[in-house]
Scaffold this active site. Structure first.
Site, PDB file in Angstrom:
ATOM      1  N   VAL A 202      71.153  18.804  36.379  1.00 17.39           N
ATOM      2  CA  VAL A 202      71.137  19.216  36.553  1.00 17.39           C
ATOM      3  C   VAL A 202      71.420  18.031  37.122  1.00 17.39           C
ATOM      4  O   VAL A 202      70.945  16.621  37.548  1.00 17.39           O
ATOM      5  CB  VAL A 202      70.337  19.712  38.055  1.00 17.39           C
ATOM      6  N   HIS A 203      72.905  17.170  38.173  1.00 14.94           N
ATOM      7  CA  HIS A 203      73.396  15.994  38.712  1.00 14.94           C
ATOM      8  C   HIS A 203      74.085  16.104  39.419  1.00 14.94           C
ATOM      9  O   HIS A 203      74.791  14.943  40.283  1.00 14.94           O
ATOM     10  CB  HIS A 203      73.548  15.257  37.399  1.00 14.94           C
ATOM     11  N   ARG A 204      74.577  17.690  39.397  1.00 19.57           N
ATOM     12  CA  ARG A 204      76.124  17.343  40.921  1.00 19.57           C
ATOM     13  C   ARG A 204      75.875  16.322  42.157  1.00 19.57           C
ATOM     14  O   ARG A 204      74.787  17.157  42.645  1.00 19.57           O
ATOM     15  CB  ARG A 204      77.006  18.788  40.531  1.00 19.57           C
ATOM     16  N   ASP A 275      74.782  22.249  35.777  1.00 20.41           N
ATOM     17  CA  ASP A 275      75.839  21.927  36.889  1.00 20.41           C
ATOM     18  C   ASP A 275      76.847  20.920  36.474  1.00 20.41           C
ATOM     19  O   ASP A 275      77.483  20.095  36.621  1.00 20.41           O
ATOM     20  CB  ASP A 275      75.626  21.691  37.662  1.00 20.41           C
TER      21      ASP A 275
END
Ligand code: UD1
Ligand code: UDP
Length: 353
Positions: A202-204, A275
């Protein structure tokens, strides 16, 4: 032919490695690293594992807001482009480094070639969507991973210089999968059994910068009742620290892993929750079912073929998607045959003045 390649962020190292290898067989490449990513595990490890030559220039721009980061890239790149006078500037994907490279080149009347052209989420709140649209509109050569991207470009009136070549990330997967199997000891290190864990990334910005949303995603992971291996992007690590999140016992929060370990984790996961753009495609190539933690995806082909479910970020939808037995269509080559890099270099050659 002289090509000036601009990279800066993790996925661009993977993409450029594939093309660079072919390019350098017969041509000159000047490699410019903007320094957008700079941690050892976000940058150097990819140069080492993928055999990417040392950058000729490192702009060391580092982290900042969009305007300062992109602006610094523009300022630092211009004199280099003027000095090097390349036949083409080659940019990848949709990061601020992509846009900066394309903008400087187009202002100096240097032709721009864009790898991963025509991708659209149709969500203009995503910084990447702005970067993609603007880059495509100043590019002379647009290398699309699949036909859908050509249609997206056509809707915006972009039809000249557009070519479907396949996806360079597939070239990289094919080249490095066996090596990943031989060299990676990540499963042993983390005490994991094949197909008995979930892999998450998850990094969005839209998922991380909103603390409530991030906490909801992490708490949902804690409720999955399966081991979740989660290599944490630095942006996310900082947000997790600020939010004071305490992971459930089933969650293994680890540092970002190198490319080979990542491929091996992806191949052996029961399912991937992500993501990331690149990770959705890699899941597809490994035949690992994917749950996308966003409300839309650019990689619609993976969804249409049944290998990917766009679940958004609401708890119930994620839980349901993870339980769901995916019944995918037969696995075909949605993004080319692994020869995208060859095709890109041949097209650059054929168009060079
Ligand atoms: C960028 C791209 C995104 C891509 C992602 C790949 C843009 C607008 N976004 O997002 O499209 O999917 O890279 O990973 O270009 N940080 C570190 N060390 C690093 C790099 C970043 O600590 O080596 C931290 C900094 O606090 C920084 C934050 O991560 O502010 C975000 O980094 P940034 O490059 O701005 O965006 P990404 O989220 O990495
Ligand atoms: N990746 C990696 N280690 C990690 C997370 C990702 O090597 O800990 C690789 C992944 O296999 C893919 C690329 O980085 O090749 C994707 O980058 P990221 O998810 O950061 O960006 P995106 O594709 O969303 O732009």
């Amino acid at each position: 032919m002289k090509i000036l390649t601009v990279v800066g962020a993790r996925p661009q190292f993977v993409k450029a490695a594939a093309v660079s290898r072919i390019l350098r067989e017969t041509h000159t490449e000047v490699l410019v690293h903007t320094g957008q990513h700079y941690d050892e595990r976000m940058s150097e490890v990819f140069f080492r594992e993928l055999g990417i030559p040392e950058p000729d220039y490192n702009l060391e721009v580092g982290s900042a807001g969009h305007s300062v980061q992109t602006g610094e890239m523009l300022i630092r790149m211009e004199p280099i482009f003027e000095k090097e006078k390349p036949d083409w500037v080659l940019v990848y994907g949709d990061t601020n480094s992509t846009l900066a490279g394309a903008l400087v080149a187009s202002k100096l009347h240097i032709p721009v070639a864009h790898v991963e052209a025509g991708l659209r989420s149709f969500n203009r709140e995503m910084p990447e969507e702005i970067n993609r649209v603007l880059t495509d509109h100043v590019s002379q050569l647009l290398f699309c991973p699949a036909q859908k991207a050509v249609e997206n470009l056509k809707l915006e009136g972009v039809t000249s210089g557009v070519h479907v070549v396949g996806d360079v990330m597939y070239d990289a997967v094919l080249r490095h999968s066996d090596e990943a199997e031989k060299k990676s000891s990540i499963l042993t290190l983390l005490d994991l059994k094949p197909k008995q864990y979930l892999l998450a990334t998850v990094h969005r910005a839209s998922n991380v910068d909103d603390t409530a949303k991030l906490l909801n995603i992490l708490e949902t992971f804690s409720m999955l009742g399966e081991t979740v291996v989660f290599p944490v992007h630095p942006r996310t690590r900082k947000a997790i620290q600020i939010a004071g999140f305490k992971p459930g016992e089933n969650i293994k929060l680890i540092e970002p892993v190198g490319y080979l370990d990542m491929l091996w984790l992806e191949k052996n996961a029961r399912m991937i929750l992500t993501d990331s753009g690149g990770v959705q495609k890699e899941a597809y190539w490994f035949g690992t079912p994917c749950v996308t933690l966003r409300d839309e995806t650019e990689w619609v082909e993976t969804v249409e073929s049944g290998w990917n479910v766009v679940a958004g970020t609401e708890r119930e939808r994620i839980l349901k998607a993870v339980q769901k037995k995916l019944l995918p269509a037969a696995h075909s080559n949605l993004f080319g045959a692994g020869d995208a890099s060859q095709k890109i270099v041949r097209l650059l050659e054929s168009k060079a003045g």
